[in-house]
Design a protein around this motif. Structure first.
Motif, PDB file in Angstrom:
ATOM      1  N   PRO A 131      -2.093  -5.705   1.071  1.00 11.53           N
ATOM      2  CA  PRO A 131      -1.233  -6.658  -0.069  1.00 11.53           C
ATOM      3  C   PRO A 131      -0.038  -6.791   0.777  1.00 11.53           C
ATOM      4  O   PRO A 131       0.539  -6.149   1.564  1.00 11.53           O
ATOM      5  CB  PRO A 131      -0.769  -5.530  -0.908  1.00 11.53           C
ATOM      6  CG  PRO A 131      -2.208  -4.572  -0.779  1.00 11.53           C
ATOM      7  CD  PRO A 131      -2.476  -4.613   0.783  1.00 11.53           C
ATOM      8  N   SER A 178       5.402   1.440  -5.349  1.00 11.76           N
ATOM      9  CA  SER A 178       4.438   2.703  -5.111  1.00 11.76           C
ATOM     10  C   SER A 178       4.294   3.000  -3.632  1.00 11.76           C
ATOM     11  O   SER A 178       4.323   4.282  -3.438  1.00 11.76           O
ATOM     12  CB  SER A 178       3.416   2.571  -5.906  1.00 11.76           C
ATOM     13  OG  SER A 178       2.385   1.557  -5.542  1.00 11.76           O
ATOM     14  N   ALA A 179       3.812   2.127  -2.883  1.00 14.96           N
ATOM     15  CA  ALA A 179       3.719   2.300  -1.555  1.00 14.96           C
ATOM     16  C   ALA A 179       4.800   2.928  -0.854  1.00 14.96           C
ATOM     17  O   ALA A 179       5.005   3.805  -0.068  1.00 14.96           O
ATOM     18  CB  ALA A 179       3.145   1.032  -1.031  1.00 14.96           C
ATOM     19  N   ILE A 204      -1.115   4.542   4.391  1.00  9.92           N
ATOM     20  CA  ILE A 204      -0.998   3.874   3.079  1.00  9.92           C
ATOM     21  C   ILE A 204      -1.677   2.484   3.084  1.00  9.92           C
ATOM     22  O   ILE A 204      -1.995   1.856   2.093  1.00  9.92           O
ATOM     23  CB  ILE A 204       0.587   3.818   3.040  1.00  9.92           C
ATOM     24  CG1 ILE A 204       1.193   5.119   2.715  1.00  9.92           C
ATOM     25  CG2 ILE A 204       0.935   2.808   2.015  1.00  9.92           C
ATOM     26  CD1 ILE A 204       0.882   5.690   1.430  1.00  9.92           C
ATOM     27  N   ASP A 211       2.791  -7.486  -8.003  1.00  9.40           N
ATOM     28  CA  ASP A 211       3.115  -7.025  -6.536  1.00  9.40           C
ATOM     29  C   ASP A 211       4.123  -5.750  -6.382  1.00  9.40           C
ATOM     30  O   ASP A 211       4.145  -5.030  -5.476  1.00  9.40           O
ATOM     31  CB  ASP A 211       3.626  -8.260  -5.616  1.00  9.40           C
ATOM     32  CG  ASP A 211       2.733  -9.342  -5.558  1.00  9.40           C
ATOM     33  OD1 ASP A 211       2.109  -9.552  -4.458  1.00  9.40           O
ATOM     34  OD2 ASP A 211       2.743 -10.065  -6.583  1.00  9.40           O
ATOM     35  N   TYR A 247      -4.083   1.202   0.329  1.00 10.46           N
ATOM     36  CA  TYR A 247      -3.956   0.162  -0.534  1.00 10.46           C
ATOM     37  C   TYR A 247      -4.505  -1.220   0.074  1.00 10.46           C
ATOM     38  O   TYR A 247      -5.201  -1.891  -1.030  1.00 10.46           O
ATOM     39  CB  TYR A 247      -2.376  -0.187  -0.324  1.00 10.46           C
ATOM     40  CG  TYR A 247      -1.394   0.574  -1.442  1.00 10.46           C
ATOM     41  CD1 TYR A 247      -1.001   0.052  -2.679  1.00 10.46           C
ATOM     42  CD2 TYR A 247      -1.003   1.907  -0.849  1.00 10.46           C
ATOM     43  CE1 TYR A 247      -0.258   1.034  -3.340  1.00 10.46           C
ATOM     44  CE2 TYR A 247      -0.256   2.752  -1.585  1.00 10.46           C
ATOM     45  CZ  TYR A 247      -0.165   2.056  -2.952  1.00 10.46           C
ATOM     46  OH  TYR A 247       0.821   3.184  -3.869  1.00 10.46           O
ATOM     47  N   THR A 248      -5.360  -1.095   1.038  1.00  8.52           N
ATOM     48  CA  THR A 248      -6.183  -2.228   1.447  1.00  8.52           C
ATOM     49  C   THR A 248      -7.424  -1.758   0.884  1.00  8.52           C
ATOM     50  O   THR A 248      -8.181  -2.828   0.057  1.00  8.52           O
ATOM     51  CB  THR A 248      -6.402  -2.326   2.991  1.00  8.52           C
ATOM     52  OG1 THR A 248      -5.246  -2.614   3.499  1.00  8.52           O
ATOM     53  CG2 THR A 248      -7.715  -3.187   3.402  1.00  8.52           C
ATOM     54  N   VAL A 306       2.748  -4.487   0.240  1.00  8.64           N
ATOM     55  CA  VAL A 306       2.796  -3.130   0.955  1.00  8.64           C
ATOM     56  C   VAL A 306       3.422  -3.372   2.293  1.00  8.64           C
ATOM     57  O   VAL A 306       4.118  -2.496   2.798  1.00  8.64           O
ATOM     58  CB  VAL A 306       1.195  -2.627   1.006  1.00  8.64           C
ATOM     59  CG1 VAL A 306       1.186  -1.368   1.747  1.00  8.64           C
ATOM     60  CG2 VAL A 306       0.830  -2.347  -0.464  1.00  8.64           C
ATOM     61  N   ILE A 353      -7.536  -0.328  -2.459  1.00 16.22           N
ATOM     62  CA  ILE A 353      -7.438  -0.757  -3.789  1.00 16.22           C
ATOM     63  C   ILE A 353      -7.267  -2.187  -3.924  1.00 16.22           C
ATOM     64  O   ILE A 353      -8.154  -2.746  -4.677  1.00 16.22           O
ATOM     65  CB  ILE A 353      -5.826  -0.287  -4.234  1.00 16.22           C
ATOM     66  CG1 ILE A 353      -6.108   1.381  -4.063  1.00 16.22           C
ATOM     67  CG2 ILE A 353      -5.494  -0.703  -5.504  1.00 16.22           C
ATOM     68  CD1 ILE A 353      -4.567   1.912  -4.415  1.00 16.22           C
ATOM     69  N   SER A 354      -6.817  -3.052  -2.737  1.00 22.56           N
ATOM     70  CA  SER A 354      -6.760  -4.323  -2.955  1.00 22.56           C
ATOM     71  C   SER A 354      -8.387  -4.664  -2.682  1.00 22.56           C
ATOM     72  O   SER A 354      -8.529  -6.029  -3.690  1.00 22.56           O
ATOM     73  CB  SER A 354      -5.980  -4.864  -1.821  1.00 22.56           C
ATOM     74  OG  SER A 354      -6.080  -6.339  -1.771  1.00 22.56           O
ATOM     75  N   MET A 371       2.391  -2.428  -6.700  1.00 17.81           N
ATOM     76  CA  MET A 371       1.862  -2.179  -5.298  1.00 17.81           C
ATOM     77  C   MET A 371       2.901  -1.728  -4.302  1.00 17.81           C
ATOM     78  O   MET A 371       2.926  -0.639  -3.720  1.00 17.81           O
ATOM     79  CB  MET A 371       1.050  -3.260  -4.884  1.00 17.81           C
ATOM     80  CG  MET A 371      -0.175  -3.554  -5.546  1.00 17.81           C
ATOM     81  SD  MET A 371      -1.542  -2.350  -5.850  1.00 17.81           S
ATOM     82  CE  MET A 371      -2.140  -2.500  -4.077  1.00 17.81           C
TER      83      MET A 371
END
Length: 835
Positions: free
Chosen positions: A442, A259-260, A296, A253, A300-301, A445, A303-304, A256
């Protein structure tokens, strides 16, 4: 029954009860109007000021039918502008509404986690907040919805109730809290008690925001890093210690979340940099920066979804994700508000109400000043209250104004509060169309979004330094609130800052210190030219040409305590006359402190009028025992005797029974000190009729009789008079225009009627001279150009209270005139020539 009958009945009742209607009125209006004045009755219109009455106060205070209708109309401000809504306004509202909607969706789900609730409750609160608020709004910029601080307070309540009553669902507790807090705030708004928030100082608000932001940010670090095993609801310093202790247990976690968070700050920095470098593209960079949160979340959604689409089970996921979010309003119901539930959060209710109020009102007032409109705090309370009363019917928890979303809405070019409806439609679309996408968001995030959002609430060091420059004591309050929040909790931090701010206010009122004033003659200077400083002209010449350009007298503290030039020494007004200015009101908390200072100075700088007032040692009071045996009393013959006290009431708006009684006691004490003479009390710059009534009822405003038998002595009142209208008034200007029209008409008629007869020769020069002289004569007698000679004048203050003065100058003139008239043989001091 006539008014005369009422008066007789009232006087008879007063006599039966032993009430002295003329108590402490040494002079009547009839006696006073016959004093030796500097103007005659024929030269000025007399004026006897009418006292305010209790019935008058009740009539002014009680709302009329028109007031009630205006109040009801004011409850729905949208009716003031909705009929003039246009396409231009709609375009601005559409852009701002969509922009805020893109921001509020991820933020509201993240804040729901702070409230210990499922993410859909954040969406419900956002929808109801923006939908309901616009009906009652007096601010076009405010966006109501879930906020970090209120969500944290709600989470504390939910967690506390879960320990005591685990059978009560958290969302039921949160909805009940919203209803009760909303009802309290709505009631305060309906009775127009919005000014109550003014007791919360800016230092207290800044400390609350800063401490809360630090508390929330530190509490989100465990979720950001994937650290578990301890509670993030403890005091901030304990959470920070546990983070350091368990830092080695961080999971995927962290990659993620960190970086976010980094990308959020980088996007904001580069957009700000681009806006400065390319100003004509600043609008584009603003929208890019505003949408960074949505970007963002979507990135990241995605990527998840890519890494977890084959790992939907909880134990197979590579990192923690949001999970199932139900579609629609699954928790819409009548909120459950019972005595049992209310008792569970009674202790947190005051803090909840304060948080809802101060964050919203502070933000609304700030953006109102920036965008040049004024909010109504009471109406904003109604808006917050109704929003929190209606929101729980769809499952919402307590909501208030958001600083981040309000700033975005303002910069996006919002035109009216109707933009909230656009935002509500965007949120509604998300509630029904995007739950499947929310599943893969995530958790780390969302924590990054929260940390990034609350970072803007921390007061920057430069602002704290500016606070220090303005008021160092309030900086101490600021840090006290921050430290209490960090080492205890948000609620205690709020109570601490408000309590200390109130204590500081009371301290300043309680220990307010008055100042003794002296006279200084000043000139106005423009460049290197002194107005009224022409040595070839006398003061009378200057005043006759332009009174505003002549020298004038002002009054400064004798100790230069106001920061005036110490090389300029104000002159004592007159031997035995003191001018005393109240610095911060005059009421029962500070009355004794003021008057103790006054008495100490008077006793130090004057002597008793009768040095032989104590014939023998036993007659002396214990607190003034005199010199020791074998020693002579100090010689104070060089000091003047006390003649008059001038009080400057410029900073006093109201007085009370205690403060007036203190004045009476001091007056009696000084009369005994100055016996057999009496001390005259002159009061200047009283700006409230009720204050005049209170002081007059205590015997102030009238000359003090020199003896019991001498109720009407020969004294010299000096009244301030002013021209009725004046040479710059509208009436004088109208008269001037009328005179000019009359003169033009007269000249026209004269030209037509004066044809030269045979044998007469009328030159043009003679005619011109005649017309000029007639014109000059008429203008000279006109009020428009009169210098005040022969103008109609009237007294400014009533003749019935001659010792109430319009300013310090007239008060000093009156005091000196009567001091000289008393026949005192002491040398006349500075100011004797001013009468």
């Amino acid at each position: 029954m006539s008014s005369g009958t009422y008066t007789k009945v009232g006087h008879g009742l007063a006599k039966a009860l032993g009430i002295k209607l003329n108590y402490r009125h040494p002079q009547s209006a009839e006696h006073i109007s016959r004093g030796e004045s500097v103007f005659s009755v024929s030269s000025a219109d007399s004026f006897v000021e009418r006292e305010p009455t209790s019935w008058e106060w009740i009539r002014e205070t009680t709302p009329s039918r028109r007031d009630i209708l205006r109040w009801a109309y004011g409850l729905f401000p949208f009716t003031h502008w909705i009929d003039r809504y246009n396409a231009t306004w709609f375009a601005g509202d559409l852009i701002a509404g969509i922009t805020v909607g893109a921001v509020v969706i991820p933020q509201s789900m993240a804040y729901a986690k702070l409230a210990e609730l499922p993410p859909e409750f954040g969406l419900y609160s956002s929808f109801m907040g923006v939908l309901v608020y616009w009906f009652f709004a007096t601010s076009k910029d405010i966006t109501i919805g879930p906020v970090a601080v209120m969500s944290t307070v709600t989470g504390n309540v939910v967690e506390k109730v879960a320990i005591v009553r685990p059978d009560i669902p958290g969302h039921v507790v949160a909805s009940a809290l919203a209803v009760v807090a909303g009802a309290i705030i709505c009631f305060l708004g309906l009775i127009r008690a919005g000014r109550i928030v003014e007791f919360i100082s800016l230092a207290a608000i800044s400390a609350f925001m800063t401490g809360s932001a630090i508390n929330i940010a530190v509490g989100q670090v465990p979720a950001l890093m994937g650290i578990t095993g301890f509670s993030n609801r403890e005091s901030t310093y304990k959470v920070f210690i546990n983070i350091l202790r368990h830092l080695g247990r961080s999971e995927r976690d962290a990659a993620m979340g960190l970086s976010a968070l980094l990308f959020l700050y980088l996007i904001r920095y580069f957009c700000g940099f681009g806006a400065r470098k390319i100003p004509h593209r600043s609008k584009m960079f603003f929208f890019l920066s505003t949408l960074r949160t949505a970007f963002i979340i979507l990135l990241y959604t995605l990527i998840s979804w890519l890494v977890n689409r084959h790992h939907r089970k909880t134990n197979q996921r590579l990192f923690r994700i949001l999970g199932m979010v139900p579609r629609g309003f699954q928790n819409a119901a009548v909120p459950t508000v019972t005595k049992t539930i209310i008792q569970l959060f009674t202790d947190e209710l005051p803090a909840s109400v304060i948080v809802l109020l101060i964050e919203h009102i502070a933000i609304a007032k700030s953006f109102g000043r920036v965008n040049n409109y004024t909010i109504d705090p009471s109406q904003e309370m109604v808006a917050i209250g109704v929003t929190n009363l209606l929101g729980p019917f769809l499952g919402a928890y307590p909501a208030t104004g958001s600083f981040t979303r309000t700033a975005i809405k303002s910069k996006a070019g919002v035109r009216t509060p109707f933009a909230g409806v656009i935002t509500a439609l965007v949120v509604l679309l998300a509630i029904y169309a995007l739950p499947a996408v929310f599943f893969y968001i995530p958790n780390s995030v969302l924590s990054a979004v929260i940390i990034h959002a609350v970072g803007d609430l921390i007061t920057p060091p430069n602002t704290v330094y500016q606070f220090w420059r303005v008021s160092p004591l309030e900086v101490v309050i600021f840090f006290a609130g921050v430290f209490v929040t960090i080492f205890s909790n948000i609620e205690n931090g709020i109570y601490t800052t408000i309590s200390i701010s109130a204590a500081l206010l009371l301290f300043r009122v309680l220990y307010a210190r008055g100042r003794f004033l002296g006279k200084v003659k000043i000139h106005s200077v423009i460049g290197d030219h002194v107005l009224g400083g022409d040595s070839k002209l006398s003061d009378s010449d200057l005043e006759s040409r332009d009174p505003e350009r002549s020298s004038r007298n002002i009054f400064l503290p004798l100790d230069n305590g106001d920061g005036s030039n110490p090389n300029i020494q104000p002159e004592s007004p007159y031997p035995g006359i003191f001018i005393y200015r109240f610095s911060e009101g005059y009421n029962y908390p500070n009355a004794n402190h003021y008057l103790d200072h006054l008495l100490d100075t008077v006793f130090q700088q004057t002597r008793r009028t009768n040095p032989n007032s104590f014939a023998k040692l036993g007659d002396r009071p214990w607190n003034d025992p005199g010199p020791r045996r074998g020693r002579t009393e100090e010689d104070h013959s060089d000091r003047p005797t006390l003649k008059a006290i001038i009080l400057d009431f410029n900073s006093v708006n109201n007085v009370d029974i205690t403060s007036v009684q203190h004045l009476i006691d001091v007056r009696n004490q000084l009369d005994r000190y100055a016996a057999p003479d009496k001390v005259d009390w002159h009061l200047a710059c009283i700006n409230n009729r009720w204050t005049k009534r209170a002081l007059a009822s205590a015997g102030f405003g009238y000359p003090t009789p020199r003896s019991e038998a001498d109720t009407v002595q020969r004294w010299k009142p000096i009244f301030s008079v002013a021209e009725i209208g004046g040479h710059t008034s509208a009436a004088a200007a109208a008269e001037h225009r009328e005179n000019e029209r009359g003169l033009k008409k007269q000249r026209t008629e004269e030209r037509g009627s004066r044809s030269p007869e045979k044998g007469e020769a009328i030159s043009k020069d003679d005619a011109a001279d005649s017309e000029t002289s007639d014109f000059a004569q008429k203008i000279a007698t006109s009020k428009a150009y009169a210098s005040g000679v022969g103008a109609r004048v009237a007294v400014v203050h009533g003749l019935s209270r001659p010792l109430f003065h319009v300013d310090l100058t007239s008060a000093l003139q009156s005091a000196i005139a009567n001091a000289e008239r008393s026949g005192d043989s002491e040398p006349k001091g500075v100011g004797a020539n001013t009468v």
